[in-house]
Motif scaffolding. Structure first.
Motif, PDB file in Angstrom:
ATOM      1  N   TYR A   1      -4.854  10.046 -16.156  1.00  0.00           N
ATOM      2  CA  TYR A   1      -5.509  10.681 -15.005  1.00  0.00           C
ATOM      3  C   TYR A   1      -5.064  12.135 -14.820  1.00  0.00           C
ATOM      4  O   TYR A   1      -5.865  12.991 -14.480  1.00  0.00           O
TER       5      TYR A   1
ATOM      6  N   TYR B   1       6.898   7.495 -16.374  1.00  0.00           N
ATOM      7  CA  TYR B   1       7.669   6.540 -15.585  1.00  0.00           C
ATOM      8  C   TYR B   1       7.000   5.164 -15.679  1.00  0.00           C
ATOM      9  O   TYR B   1       5.794   5.040 -15.491  1.00  0.00           O
TER      10      TYR B   1
ATOM     11  N   LYS C   1       6.811  17.157 -13.952  1.00  0.00           N
ATOM     12  CA  LYS C   1       6.169  15.854 -13.825  1.00  0.00           C
ATOM     13  C   LYS C   1       5.398  15.404 -15.059  1.00  0.00           C
ATOM     14  O   LYS C   1       5.528  14.272 -15.510  1.00  0.00           O
TER      15      LYS C   1
ATOM     16  N   VAL D   1       3.673  -3.750  -8.354  1.00  0.00           N
ATOM     17  CA  VAL D   1       2.240  -3.622  -8.062  1.00  0.00           C
ATOM     18  C   VAL D   1       1.622  -4.993  -7.839  1.00  0.00           C
ATOM     19  O   VAL D   1       2.201  -6.017  -8.165  1.00  0.00           O
TER      20      VAL D   1
ATOM     21  N   LEU E   1      -0.267  12.741  -7.695  1.00  0.00           N
ATOM     22  CA  LEU E   1      -1.183  12.403  -6.610  1.00  0.00           C
ATOM     23  C   LEU E   1      -0.331  12.100  -5.383  1.00  0.00           C
ATOM     24  O   LEU E   1       0.354  11.091  -5.327  1.00  0.00           O
TER      25      LEU E   1
ATOM     26  N   LEU F   1      -4.329   2.812  -4.819  1.00  0.00           N
ATOM     27  CA  LEU F   1      -4.243   1.470  -4.240  1.00  0.00           C
ATOM     28  C   LEU F   1      -3.527   0.508  -5.178  1.00  0.00           C
ATOM     29  O   LEU F   1      -2.801  -0.375  -4.744  1.00  0.00           O
ATOM     30  N   PHE F   2      -3.716   0.692  -6.487  1.00  0.00           N
ATOM     31  CA  PHE F   2      -3.078  -0.232  -7.434  1.00  0.00           C
ATOM     32  C   PHE F   2      -1.599   0.089  -7.604  1.00  0.00           C
ATOM     33  O   PHE F   2      -0.755  -0.809  -7.584  1.00  0.00           O
ATOM     34  N   ASP F   3      -1.270   1.339  -7.793  1.00  0.00           N
ATOM     35  CA  ASP F   3       0.118   1.686  -8.104  1.00  0.00           C
ATOM     36  C   ASP F   3       0.501   3.033  -7.494  1.00  0.00           C
ATOM     37  O   ASP F   3       0.533   4.061  -8.175  1.00  0.00           O
TER      38      ASP F   3
ATOM     39  N   PHE G   1     -13.223   8.197  -6.333  1.00  0.00           N
ATOM     40  CA  PHE G   1     -13.099   6.775  -6.684  1.00  0.00           C
ATOM     41  C   PHE G   1     -11.893   6.500  -7.576  1.00  0.00           C
ATOM     42  O   PHE G   1     -11.087   5.609  -7.327  1.00  0.00           O
ATOM     43  N   LYS G   2     -11.766   7.304  -8.629  1.00  0.00           N
ATOM     44  CA  LYS G   2     -10.674   7.111  -9.591  1.00  0.00           C
ATOM     45  C   LYS G   2      -9.307   7.245  -8.903  1.00  0.00           C
ATOM     46  O   LYS G   2      -8.389   6.467  -9.172  1.00  0.00           O
ATOM     47  N   GLU G   3      -9.202   8.199  -8.006  1.00  0.00           N
ATOM     48  CA  GLU G   3      -7.938   8.437  -7.318  1.00  0.00           C
ATOM     49  C   GLU G   3      -7.589   7.267  -6.399  1.00  0.00           C
ATOM     50  O   GLU G   3      -6.436   6.855  -6.310  1.00  0.00           O
TER      51      GLU G   3
ATOM     52  N   PRO H   1       7.238   1.793 -13.797  1.00  0.00           N
ATOM     53  CA  PRO H   1       7.858   1.080 -12.674  1.00  0.00           C
ATOM     54  C   PRO H   1       8.095  -0.386 -13.021  1.00  0.00           C
ATOM     55  O   PRO H   1       7.599  -0.877 -14.028  1.00  0.00           O
TER      56      PRO H   1
ATOM     57  N   LYS I   1      -8.499   4.189  -6.781  1.00  0.00           N
ATOM     58  CA  LYS I   1      -8.120   3.039  -7.599  1.00  0.00           C
ATOM     59  C   LYS I   1      -6.651   3.146  -8.003  1.00  0.00           C
ATOM     60  O   LYS I   1      -5.884   2.191  -7.856  1.00  0.00           O
ATOM     61  N   LEU I   2      -6.264   4.317  -8.458  1.00  0.00           N
ATOM     62  CA  LEU I   2      -4.873   4.531  -8.870  1.00  0.00           C
ATOM     63  C   LEU I   2      -3.928   4.369  -7.683  1.00  0.00           C
ATOM     64  O   LEU I   2      -2.920   3.672  -7.756  1.00  0.00           O
TER      65      LEU I   2
ATOM     66  N   PHE J   1      -5.097  -7.074  -8.136  1.00  0.00           N
ATOM     67  CA  PHE J   1      -6.049  -5.971  -7.978  1.00  0.00           C
ATOM     68  C   PHE J   1      -7.170  -6.100  -9.007  1.00  0.00           C
ATOM     69  O   PHE J   1      -6.910  -6.345 -10.181  1.00  0.00           O
TER      70      PHE J   1
ATOM     71  N   MET K   1      -5.211   4.955 -16.525  1.00  0.00           N
ATOM     72  CA  MET K   1      -4.549   5.628 -15.405  1.00  0.00           C
ATOM     73  C   MET K   1      -3.469   6.588 -15.899  1.00  0.00           C
ATOM     74  O   MET K   1      -3.193   7.602 -15.262  1.00  0.00           O
TER      75      MET K   1
ATOM     76  N   TRP L   1      -8.113  15.668 -11.611  1.00  0.00           N
ATOM     77  CA  TRP L   1      -8.514  14.953 -10.402  1.00  0.00           C
ATOM     78  C   TRP L   1      -9.999  15.102 -10.157  1.00  0.00           C
ATOM     79  O   TRP L   1     -10.585  16.136 -10.469  1.00  0.00           O
TER      80      TRP L   1
ATOM     81  N   ARG M   1       3.277   4.319  -6.607  1.00  0.00           N
ATOM     82  CA  ARG M   1       4.465   4.981  -7.158  1.00  0.00           C
ATOM     83  C   ARG M   1       4.108   5.748  -8.422  1.00  0.00           C
ATOM     84  O   ARG M   1       4.523   6.896  -8.609  1.00  0.00           O
ATOM     85  N   PHE M   2       3.346   5.086  -9.271  1.00  0.00           N
ATOM     86  CA  PHE M   2       2.915   5.757 -10.501  1.00  0.00           C
ATOM     87  C   PHE M   2       2.014   6.944 -10.170  1.00  0.00           C
ATOM     88  O   PHE M   2       2.094   7.996 -10.797  1.00  0.00           O
ATOM     89  N   ALA M   3       1.172   6.751  -9.146  1.00  0.00           N
ATOM     90  CA  ALA M   3       0.274   7.823  -8.727  1.00  0.00           C
ATOM     91  C   ALA M   3       1.062   9.072  -8.349  1.00  0.00           C
ATOM     92  O   ALA M   3       0.703  10.195  -8.721  1.00  0.00           O
ATOM     93  N   ARG M   4       2.165   8.858  -7.640  1.00  0.00           N
ATOM     94  CA  ARG M   4       2.989  10.006  -7.251  1.00  0.00           C
ATOM     95  C   ARG M   4       3.566  10.691  -8.475  1.00  0.00           C
ATOM     96  O   ARG M   4       3.676  11.912  -8.526  1.00  0.00           O
TER      97      ARG M   4
ATOM     98  N   ARG N   1       0.404   2.303 -20.890  1.00  0.00           N
ATOM     99  CA  ARG N   1       0.000   3.338 -19.941  1.00  0.00           C
ATOM    100  C   ARG N   1       0.945   4.533 -19.998  1.00  0.00           C
ATOM    101  O   ARG N   1       0.519   5.684 -19.884  1.00  0.00           O
TER     102      ARG N   1
ATOM    103  N   LEU O   1      11.101   9.636  -5.059  1.00  0.00           N
ATOM    104  CA  LEU O   1      10.473   8.566  -4.281  1.00  0.00           C
ATOM    105  C   LEU O   1      11.394   8.148  -3.131  1.00  0.00           C
ATOM    106  O   LEU O   1      11.009   7.397  -2.261  1.00  0.00           O
TER     107      LEU O   1
END
Lengths: 245, 317
Positions: free
Chosen positions: A101, A77, A72, A84, B176, B165-167, B158-160, A79, B162-163, A88, A98, A106, B169-172, A150, A53
């Motif tokens: 996911y 992880y 990965k 955040v 993603l 926009l919310f987080d 949509f799901k992507e 955070p 949401k993830l 939201f 999440m 995807w 860093r976690f998405a990465r 999570r 990051l």
């Protein structure tokens, strides 16, 4: 035994200040490591660089003998809670989902079995009753439990947590530590950025003392000494550690 | 109502509906990216591209003008990012600079083109405040098609979103790519803007991106429902504004669309089920009444007057 995480010669800077200098350490599987150091010691930067990051100047980071990119899915992880926007519009179950996911794939929708997995993780964190609660209505401790849930559903082999115990109540702290110990007993590896030196020895079997570079790293009993603490924190904590030896 | 409108007006109505829906959805993304003002900067930044597209095409050709608008809006986005990362200037100031410089440049080009022979018939002025009535069937198809594309892209991922926009860093951490999502977001934003500026105008386009999303927030605590509501509000505002504007000869569409959106916002702000003003009042009133009843029942004090709330009672003690 293969190393879970191998960091060698890692350097990084933040706004032209070198915050990490030749950081090297190796984390063995099944350990529960506390990362401690004074403010500005580079703890968060270390995590950020490891997780790609934040750019690194030099050095290598290897997860399970390969790059983070390839490993990965084996790294969970958590955070910092404050990273955040809790305003939201979403609910607790959604946030835990999440974590799945990557496994859902995807552009696919979560299915019932994914929701069941998420519910099970919430159950473990004592948050099942809050599944449909808006995240903005949670207390700090509850937010942290949701984040940990999570991470749990990810079913990773290495968990990295950034200050999970900051500003949480005693019950949550206990729940989180119990969860981390359970993970460890199941053979998972856990690394935690921690702030409280008083509890360090009780919670972690390994300690990484960091101040721009690694001051000491190893089993808590042999590394967490008065001398090393003084070297990590400078003179600021003189007198500390005399009681606990 | 539809029957009373000319076929062309019906087409225009349809396109502003789809446009409003797309803007409402992308506006939601911008809202949670905390970048509402970015849409304003990019809309203004589109103007020079429109004029340049017109000059290059030689005639009023919507595809050329849209391509030009997209290019200059993207350039504006790059400038904002470049100023922010390459200097000490903060993002809001960077957006202010890009907005005014690009818009000023656009107006300058527009003035020059209008003074060229035949230039005053260019209809370019319509891009400032929006002139939906000037659109022809071909334009409408193109607009509606692009707007539908935006809606589809967000619906599928949509799901992507949401993830992300919310987080982020976690998405990465899940693989993603933040850079990819950022690029996607900018592309969607620019697409909606260039599609919308003919109908709404560069000055007011941002309102259609900002107001529906903010209004929707007053009604729901679910991201999915917020997207749908915002789409409905945007679509509704587009239709209502167009209906009013086609009543008069040469009335600009943009202002009426914005007024319609603002009316929806006012209603949401006052009566919204979540944190709307009225609901808040009623909740506070009920709580006070309940507190007062409890105090009454206990007869804590026999003062000249009873404390009205528990907190007041605590202060008295």
């Amino acid at each position: 035994m293969d190393a879970v995480l191998e960091v060698s010669g890692l350097s990084a800077s933040y706004r032209k200040n070198r915050v990490l200098d030749e950081v090297s350490f190796t984390v063995r599987p099944g350990t529960l490591t506390g990362i401690v150091g004074p403010n500005g010691a580079g703890k968060s930067t270390l995590l950020n660089v490891m997780l790609e990051l934040h750019p690194r100047l030099s050095g290598t980071v290897k997860f399970f003998g390969t790059s983070y990119r390839k490993a990965k899915s084996r790294v969970g992880y958590v955070p910092q809670r404050g990273s955040v926007d809790w305003d939201f519009p979403t609910d607790v179950l959604d946030v835990v989902l999440m974590g799945l996911y990557g496994r859902i794939g995807w552009l696919r929708w979560p299915r019932r079995r994914h929701k069941e997995l998420a519910m099970a993780a919430l159950e473990k964190m004592g948050m099942a009753d809050y599944a449909k609660r808006q995240i903005r209505q949670l207390s700090g401790g509850q937010q942290q439990r949701v984040f940990l849930a999570r991470a749990l559903v990810q079913d990773a082999d290495l968990y990295i947590l950034d200050e999970p115990l900051a500003g949480v109540d005693a019950a949550t702290e206990w729940a989180i530590i119990e969860t981390l110990k359970t993970l460890k007993n199941r053979g998972k590896t856990v690394m935690v950025v921690h702030h409280d030196l008083q509890t360090l020895a009780d919670y972690f079997d390994h300690v990484l003392l960091l101040n721009r570079t690694v001051i000491a790293h190893g089993p808590t009993a042999s590394v967490f000494t008065r001398d090393n603490i003084a070297r990590t924190y400078g003179g600021t904590l003189r007198g500390w550690g005399e009681k606990s030896g | 109502m539809m029957a009373a409108l000319s076929p062309n007006a019906q087409w225009v109505l349809f396109s502003t509906l789809i446009l409003g829906v797309a803007a409402g959805i992308v506006g939601c993304l911008a809202h949670w990216k905390r970048q509402s003002l970015m849409s304003d900067a990019l809309a203004h930044a589109a103007l020079p591209g429109v004029v340049i597209g017109y000059v290059l095409a030689g005639v009023k050709s919507l595809p050329f003008m849209i391509a030009g608008a997209a290019a200059s809006a993207l350039l504006g986005a790059l400038f904002v990012q470049w100023i922010r990362t390459g200097s000490r200037v903060k993002e809001d100031a960077a957006m202010g600079i890009v907005l005014s410089v690009f818009f000023g440049f656009g107006i300058m080009l527009l003035t020059i083109v209008n003074h060229l022979p035949g230039g005053n018939q260019s209809g370019l002025d319509g891009f400032i405040f929006g002139q939906a009535a000037a659109m022809v069937r071909k334009d409408v198809w193109m607009m509606a098609g692009l707007a539908l594309l935006v809606v589809l892209v967000v619906a599928v991922s949509f799901k992507e979103w949401k993830l992300f926009l919310f987080d982020p860093r976690f998405a990465r951490g899940l693989g993603l790519s933040g850079r990819w999502m950022d690029a996607m977001y900018t592309a969607l934003l620019v697409l909606v803007i260039v599609v919308g500026i003919q109908a709404v105008g560069v000055i007011l386009m941002a309102a259609l991106l900002i107001i529906p999303a903010v209004s929707a927030r007053y009604w729901t605590h679910s991201f999915g429902r917020m997207l749908i509501l915002s789409a409905l509000f945007g679509g509704g505002a587009g239709v209502a504004g167009t209906l009013i504007s086609v009543k008069g000869e040469g009335w600009p569409t943009g202002p009426f669309i914005v007024i319609a959106a603002s009316a929806l916002f006012a209603v949401s702000f006052l009566f919204g089920a979540r944190k709307g003003l009225l609901v808040g009042w009623v909740q506070r009133y009920i709580r006070k009444r309940r507190d007062a009843r409890i105090l009454d029942g206990n007869r804590i004090r026999r003062d000249e007057r009873l404390p009205r709330t528990i907190s007041e009672a605590e202060r008295v003690h």
